[in-house]
Enzyme design. Structure first.
Site, mmCIF file in Angstrom:
data_model
loop_
_atom_site.group_PDB
_atom_site.id
_atom_site.type_symbol
_atom_site.label_atom_id
_atom_site.label_comp_id
_atom_site.label_asym_id
_atom_site.label_seq_id
_atom_site.Cartn_x
_atom_site.Cartn_y
_atom_site.Cartn_z
ATOM 1 N N ASP A 1 0.798 -1.188 -0.191
ATOM 2 C CA ASP A 1 -0.089 0.098 -0.213
ATOM 3 C C ASP A 1 0.891 1.316 -0.237
ATOM 4 O O ASP A 1 0.420 2.394 -0.218
ATOM 5 C CB ASP A 1 -0.950 0.026 1.217
ATOM 6 C CG ASP A 1 -2.166 0.230 0.939
ATOM 7 O OD1 ASP A 1 -2.749 0.396 -0.276
ATOM 8 O OD2 ASP A 1 -2.924 0.884 1.772
ATOM 9 N N MET B 1 -20.439 7.818 9.341
ATOM 10 C CA MET B 1 -20.751 9.118 8.743
ATOM 11 C C MET B 1 -22.375 9.380 8.328
ATOM 12 O O MET B 1 -22.917 10.178 8.724
ATOM 13 C CB MET B 1 -19.890 9.617 7.455
ATOM 14 C CG MET B 1 -20.084 10.597 6.958
ATOM 15 S SD MET B 1 -19.815 12.186 8.148
ATOM 16 C CE MET B 1 -18.081 12.645 7.562
HETATM 17 P P1 AMP Z 1 -15.037 2.529 3.946
HETATM 18 O O1 AMP Z 1 -13.868 2.569 5.042
HETATM 19 O O2 AMP Z 1 -14.484 3.015 2.683
HETATM 20 O O3 AMP Z 1 -15.882 1.265 3.875
HETATM 21 O O4 AMP Z 1 -16.045 3.677 4.205
HETATM 22 C C1 AMP Z 1 -16.744 3.525 5.258
HETATM 23 C C2 AMP Z 1 -17.287 4.988 6.091
HETATM 24 O O5 AMP Z 1 -18.247 5.148 4.737
HETATM 25 C C3 AMP Z 1 -18.117 4.787 7.057
HETATM 26 O O6 AMP Z 1 -18.019 6.017 7.781
HETATM 27 C C4 AMP Z 1 -19.727 4.953 6.373
HETATM 28 O O7 AMP Z 1 -20.461 5.547 7.314
HETATM 29 C C5 AMP Z 1 -19.474 5.854 5.175
HETATM 30 N N1 AMP Z 1 -20.488 5.699 4.241
HETATM 31 C C6 AMP Z 1 -20.892 4.667 3.664
HETATM 32 N N2 AMP Z 1 -22.128 5.042 2.944
HETATM 33 C C7 AMP Z 1 -22.317 6.323 3.334
HETATM 34 C C8 AMP Z 1 -23.448 7.202 2.641
HETATM 35 N N3 AMP Z 1 -24.530 7.030 2.115
HETATM 36 N N4 AMP Z 1 -23.433 8.278 3.229
HETATM 37 C C9 AMP Z 1 -22.307 8.663 4.096
HETATM 38 N N5 AMP Z 1 -21.447 7.873 4.678
HETATM 39 C C10 AMP Z 1 -21.317 6.594 4.157
#
Ligand code: AMP
Length: 301
Positions: free
Chosen positions: A46, A182
């Site tokens: 990474d 979020m």
């Molecule tokens: P990841 O680590 O890339 O899986 O992202 C996780 C983050 O994406 C978490 O904080 C989730 O709350 C946020 N997330 C996923 N879907 C949404 C959405 N529709 N609106 C806001 N945040 C989101």
């Protein structure tokens, strides 16, 4: 291609990545036991995409011998994601690699920004560890290093307890006191008018916007800001709030286009003619890892 020297290299760097390397080594060994030593394995790092960082970006302004003695420098992370986003952006805009001059924002539970020039990383927000840079789900991102000692003394904690606090009890979770998710924060802020949820979102967006400004300066201007990650790919509201106030830099958001880009869709959401465009390009780290692996096992470099 994983051989004994690569395994030793990963082992030698355990102290630089204590939460990752030991587990990765166990996975490699388990796969070797299950599949046999004849099945090739490939390690995709990474940090690799950031090996192009110039000294001015990767060195900390601390006594130089520390870099020599302990390899203390900024390494950057999320490299496979930033590379994936830049690769897909290049395909979508039919550009040559050398013409890619963008700022990528990987906003998920971990968050980082990357300044990409000529298709390569010239600066990124994570540093020696993934703690530096943007506000994240549970990580503080940038702060004054003098705080470690101060918090330890005031709260009666050891330095490693303070570091754990900055990694797992800070960021969106720490400010809101509610959650690192979020989606829930937006609901708390918008529907229940929760003050600290609102504050957490504000600080998150402000930090991201500051990094866009910094990287515009580092790059001498850019063609696009590109969003990815769980938040970057799904939340039109957060994208709009980060981009708000960047009209001076030529970025004008098309609210309708922004609102339509959710759930893994890709595309531009700045208005036609913006000199700094805004895009959503979902990251696909698995695809790049598969392509790297294929190239390596089929004898490419
Ligand atoms: P990841 O680590 O890339 O899986 O992202 C996780 C983050 O994406 C978490 O904080 C989730 O709350 C946020 N997330 C996923 N879907 C949404 C959405 N529709 N609106 C806001 N945040 C989101």
């Amino acid at each position: 291609l994983i051989d004994d020297a690569v395994l030793q290299g990963i082992e030698d760097n355990v102290e630089l990545a204590p939460l990752h390397n030991p587990h990765n080594l166990r996975g490699i060994e388990a796969a070797r036991t299950a599949l046999g030593a004849g099945v090739p394995q490939v390690a995709v790092f990474d940090t690799a995409f950031h090996h192009t960082l110039p000294e001015q970006a990767y060195l900390y302004a601390i006594p130089y011998p520390l870099y020599r003695r302990h390899r203390i420098r900024r390494y950057g992370f999320h490299g496979t994601s930033h590379r994936s986003i830049a690769y897909r952006y290049r395909k979508l805009t039919a550009r040559a690699r050398a013409d890619v001059r963008i700022i990528t924002l990987h906003l998920g539970n971990g968050c980082s920004a990357c300044a990409i020039q000529g298709g390569v990383s010239i600066d990124t927000s994570m540093g020696f560890t993934p703690l530096e840079g943007l506000v994240m789900g549970t990580r503080s991102g940038d702060l004054d290093a003098a705080l470690l000692d101060f918090i330890a003394a005031k709260e009666g904690l050891s330095l490693s307890q303070v570091e754990a606090m900055l990694n797992s009890q800070s960021g969106l979770l720490g400010i809101s006191g509610l959650t690192n998710d979020m989606r829930d924060l937006l609901a708390e802020a918008n529907e229940l008018q929760d003050r600290r949820a609102r504050l957490a979102i504000e600080i998150f967006c402000y930090r991201a916007r500051k990094y866009i400004g910094a990287y515009l300066a580092a790059l001498g201007g850019a063609d696009a800001v590109v969003f990815a990650g769980g938040i970057g790919e799904n939340s039109a509201e957060i994208r709009a709030r980060i981009c708000a106030g960047l009209e001076w830099a030529g970025l004008h958001v098309d609210a309708q286009a922004n609102g339509a880009l959710v759930g893994g869709k890709e595309g531009r959401f700045s208005v036609e003619g913006s000199t700094l465009e805004a895009w959503v390009v979902p990251t696909d780290e698995e695809l790049l890892i598969a392509r790297d692996t294929f190239r390596v096992v089929s004898g490419g470099t």
